[in-house]
Design a protein around this motif. Structure first.
Motif, mmCIF file in Angstrom:
data_model
loop_
_atom_site.group_PDB
_atom_site.id
_atom_site.type_symbol
_atom_site.label_atom_id
_atom_site.label_comp_id
_atom_site.label_asym_id
_atom_site.label_seq_id
_atom_site.Cartn_x
_atom_site.Cartn_y
_atom_site.Cartn_z
ATOM 1 N N LEU A 201 44.195 -115.710 -56.366
ATOM 2 C CA LEU A 201 44.571 -116.866 -55.550
ATOM 3 C C LEU A 201 45.371 -117.861 -56.387
ATOM 4 O O LEU A 201 45.439 -117.739 -57.615
ATOM 5 C CB LEU A 201 43.308 -117.515 -54.988
ATOM 6 N N ASP A 202 45.967 -118.843 -55.717
ATOM 7 C CA ASP A 202 46.732 -119.863 -56.440
ATOM 8 C C ASP A 202 45.859 -120.479 -57.538
ATOM 9 O O ASP A 202 44.673 -120.713 -57.317
ATOM 10 C CB ASP A 202 47.174 -120.969 -55.471
ATOM 11 N N THR A 203 46.438 -120.733 -58.666
ATOM 12 C CA THR A 203 45.803 -121.311 -59.874
ATOM 13 C C THR A 203 44.836 -120.349 -60.579
ATOM 14 O O THR A 203 44.137 -120.750 -61.507
ATOM 15 C CB THR A 203 45.020 -122.637 -59.620
ATOM 16 N N GLY B 234 51.763 -126.004 -50.251
ATOM 17 C CA GLY B 234 51.247 -124.720 -49.779
ATOM 18 C C GLY B 234 49.917 -124.357 -50.427
ATOM 19 O O GLY B 234 49.065 -123.735 -49.795
ATOM 20 N N ASP B 235 49.730 -124.742 -51.695
ATOM 21 C CA ASP B 235 48.489 -124.382 -52.390
ATOM 22 C C ASP B 235 47.275 -125.009 -51.693
ATOM 23 O O ASP B 235 46.244 -124.359 -51.511
ATOM 24 C CB ASP B 235 48.533 -124.842 -53.849
ATOM 25 N N TRP B 236 47.399 -126.307 -51.306
ATOM 26 C CA TRP B 236 46.271 -126.969 -50.626
ATOM 27 C C TRP B 236 46.073 -126.355 -49.245
ATOM 28 O O TRP B 236 44.951 -126.219 -48.764
ATOM 29 C CB TRP B 236 46.504 -128.482 -50.510
ATOM 30 N N ASN C 26 53.765 -109.974 -61.348
ATOM 31 C CA ASN C 26 53.141 -111.253 -61.041
ATOM 32 C C ASN C 26 53.162 -111.370 -59.509
ATOM 33 O O ASN C 26 54.179 -111.705 -58.935
ATOM 34 C CB ASN C 26 53.965 -112.368 -61.696
ATOM 35 N N ARG C 27 52.052 -111.052 -58.875
ATOM 36 C CA ARG C 27 51.964 -110.693 -57.458
ATOM 37 C C ARG C 27 52.670 -109.342 -57.293
ATOM 38 O O ARG C 27 53.377 -108.898 -58.194
ATOM 39 C CB ARG C 27 52.544 -111.744 -56.517
ATOM 40 N N SER C 28 52.512 -108.734 -56.116
ATOM 41 C CA SER C 28 52.920 -107.332 -56.028
ATOM 42 C C SER C 28 52.954 -106.865 -54.583
ATOM 43 O O SER C 28 52.908 -107.684 -53.656
ATOM 44 C CB SER C 28 51.887 -106.491 -56.781
HETATM 45 MG MG MG Z 1 51.658 -120.904 -56.266
#
Ligand code: MG
Ligand code: AMP
Length: 298
Positions: free
Chosen positions: A64-66, A194-196, A120-122
Motif C-alpha cells: 500500500l502507499d507508504t 490520492g493516498d488519503w 515498483n508496482r507491477s
Molecule cells: Mg503513492
C-alpha cells in the motif's frame, strides 16, 4: 535465517496472522552490520549472474502507499552494480497500454539474461487497484490470476528467478508516515491527495491482497510477506530473502563462467594460430557467430 514469510503454493491467506511490526530478535544497530554483509554478498552474486548470462532476476515490489517500495529499492538495491540492474515503475496505464492486454506493458520490461529488474508496482495492480475500484469484474480478476500464474511460469521456464515482496504495514504506521510527510519539508513532495483517499479502502485492499497472495504464490514465483513497519527490519528481510534465493545458483554461474573462459581462450588460440596467414584466410577461420558478452537492456 528468514525474516519474511515465504509462500510458495496456493493457500488461503489471512494478513491479520502476520504481524507488520515484527522485528525478529534483531537489534537495529546490529542489523546495519548484517545488511552491509548481505549487500556485499548480493553484489558478488549479481556480478556472477551478470557475467554468466544464464539467468535473470525479477523482483516484484507491492504494498500500500507508504509501505516502503521506494525505500526498499534505495537501501537494499544500493549494493548492486547499476550496470546490471534496473527499475520499472508502473503507474495508471497510458491509453496505449490500456488498449492492450494487461501483461503487454509488463512483458516488455522483464529482464534479459544476466540482468536484474525491480518492478515498483507491477501486473498485480491489475488485480488489486482495479478490483478495489471495480474497474473490472470478479470473474476478470479470477481469470487474471490464472494468466499471471501462466505468465510467471513462462518467465521461470526461461530461467528467470522471480521473487515477489508484499510490504506489509499497519494502518497506524501508514497514518504516521503520511503525517510525517506533511511535516517534513524534504518529504512533502511525496504527498498525494490520492493516498488519503485510498486509505479509506484499507479493508478492500486487504481482502484483495489476501486473495492475490493466496492465488498467485507458486514454487517458481513465491510471494514473501515482509513485516514493514520498521524500515530497517524490512530491508534486512528483503535482503536476506534475496541472498538466500540467489546463493544456491552461485556454483552454476561459476561453472558457466569457467566454460565461457575456456571457449574464449580457444577462440584466441585459434586466431593466434592463424597469425601470419593472409587476412582473408583469417576471416575464414575465425568463428562466424558473435560470442561477445553483450547485455541487451531494452
Ligand atoms: Mg503513492
Ligand atoms: P505511485 O506508485 O505512488 O507513483 O502511484 C502510482 C499509481 O498508479 C497508484 O495509485 C497505482 O494504484 C496506480 N496504478 C498502477 N498500475 C495501475 C493499473 N494497472 N491500473 C490502475 N491504476 C494503476
Amino acid at each position: 535465517m528468514p525474516y519474511a514469510v515465504k509462500l510458495d503454493q496456493e493457500k488461503k491467506v489471512k494478513l491479520s496472522e502476520y504481524s507488520p511490526d515484527d522485528k525478529g530478535k534483531e537489534d537495529k544497530d546490529v542489523s546495519a552490520v548484517m545488511l552491509a554483509k548481505l549487500g556485499a554478498e548480493l553484489n558478488e552474486l549479481q556480478e556472477w549472474m551478470y557475467a554468466a548470462q544464464t539467468h535473470s532476476v525479477l523482483i516484484v515490489l507491492q504494498g500500500l502507499d507508504t509501505s516502503g517500495k521506494d525505500g526498499t529499492i534505495a537501501h537494499v538495491m544500493a549494493s548492486m552494480n547499476p550496470q546490471g540492474c534496473a527499475v520499472s515503475s508502473f503507474k495508471v496505464p497510458t491509453p496505449e497500454e490500456a488498449a492492450h492486454d494487461f501483461l503487454w506493458r509488463i512483458h516488455k520490461q522483464t529482464p534479459g539474461k544476466g540482468l536484474m529488474m525491480i518492478f515498483n508496482r507491477s501486473h498485480y495492480e491489475d488485480v488489486l487497484v482495479t478490483r478495489v475500484h471495480k474497474l473490472v469484474t470478479d470473474d476478470v480478476v479470477k481469470d487474471r490470476y490464472v494468466q499471471i500464474r501462466d505468465f510467471e511460469k513462462l518467465l521461470a521456464d526461461n530461467n528467470t528467478i522471480i521473487l515477489k515482496f508484499f510490504l506489509h504495514i499497519s494502518k497506524d504506521e501508514q497514518k504516521a508516515r503520511l503525517e510525517a510527510r506533511e511535516q517534513d519539508e524534504q518529504k512533502a513532495w511525496k504527498l498525494s491527495v490520492g493516498d488519503w483517499e485510498e486509505r479509506q479502502f484499507w479493508d478492500d485492499y486487504t481482502a484483495a491482497y489476501e486473495d492475490t497472495l493466496g492465488a498467485t504464490s507458486s514454487q517458481c514465483a513465491p510471494w514473501y510477506i515482509v513485516p514493514a513497519d520498521h524500515k530497517w527490519f524490512r530491508n534486512l528481510a528483503v535482503a536476506t530473502a534475496l541472498v538466500e534465493t540467489l546463493r544456491p545458483y552461485k556454483a552454476d554461474w561459476e561453472e558457466a563462467l569457467k566454460k565461457l573462459g575456456v571457449e574464449r581462450k580457444a577462440e584466441l588460440a585459434e586466431v593466434r594460430r592463424t597469425e601470419g596467414t593472409s587476412d582473408s584466410d583469417r576471416k575464414r577461420k575465425t568463428p562466424k557467430h558473435n560470442t561477445s558478452t553483450t547485455h541487451v537492456t531494452s
